[in-house]
Design a protein around this motif. Structure first.
Motif, mmCIF file in Angstrom:
data_model
loop_
_atom_site.group_PDB
_atom_site.id
_atom_site.type_symbol
_atom_site.label_atom_id
_atom_site.label_comp_id
_atom_site.label_asym_id
_atom_site.label_seq_id
_atom_site.Cartn_x
_atom_site.Cartn_y
_atom_site.Cartn_z
ATOM 1 N N HIS A 88 4.706 -5.965 10.152
ATOM 2 C CA HIS A 88 3.402 -5.385 9.840
ATOM 3 C C HIS A 88 3.476 -3.973 9.260
ATOM 4 O O HIS A 88 2.818 -3.684 8.276
ATOM 5 C CB HIS A 88 2.509 -5.388 11.074
ATOM 6 N N THR A 91 5.006 -3.763 5.706
ATOM 7 C CA THR A 91 4.183 -4.367 4.655
ATOM 8 C C THR A 91 2.770 -3.789 4.592
ATOM 9 O O THR A 91 1.952 -4.260 3.807
ATOM 10 C CB THR A 91 4.097 -5.893 4.880
ATOM 11 N N ARG A 95 -0.664 -4.239 1.862
ATOM 12 C CA ARG A 95 -1.967 -4.764 2.274
ATOM 13 C C ARG A 95 -3.071 -3.716 2.125
ATOM 14 O O ARG A 95 -4.247 -4.043 2.176
ATOM 15 C CB ARG A 95 -1.922 -5.204 3.745
#
Length: 112
Positions: A88, A91, A95
């Motif tokens: 998470h 990345t 996002r």
């Protein structure tokens, strides 16, 4: 005239946190590894409780088992943290939620 307004239910904190990041799931490998470590910790805790039923239990033996539980919990936390960082945090920029993810992690780490 009395108000007929019904009190609003207080949202469950866990439910709120789960829905806030419904698109982000814990990696399966991390989830399974953390679960194994927590099962070990649970076994140690159950062992400590049984030890404490013995009026002749030695304090140092109990302390050793408590340290084992702390080690298992720490290991589970490391597994979860690594999975979160890899899946998470690494990345988040792609996002577009890097700031939110960083703040969330900093808040969570305040309690460690």
């Amino acid at each position: 005239m009395a108000s007929t307004k019904q009190p609003q239910p207080v949202p469950d904190v866990l439910e709120t946190e789960l829905t806030a990041h419904a698109h982000l799931c814990m990696p399966e490998d991390s989830r399974k590894r953390a679960s194994r470590r927590l099962a070990i910790a649970r076994g140690h805790v159950e062992s400590i409780i049984r030890m404490l039923d013995d009026p002749h239990v030695y304090c140092v033996d109990v302390l050793r088992q408590i340290k084992a539980v702390q080690g298992a919990l720490s290991g589970a936390g490391e597994v979860v943290l690594r999975g979160h960082l890899e899946a998470h945090v690494a990345t988040a920029h792609e996002r577009g939620d890097a700031n939110e993810i960083i703040e969330e992690l900093m808040e969570a780490l305040k309690y460690t």
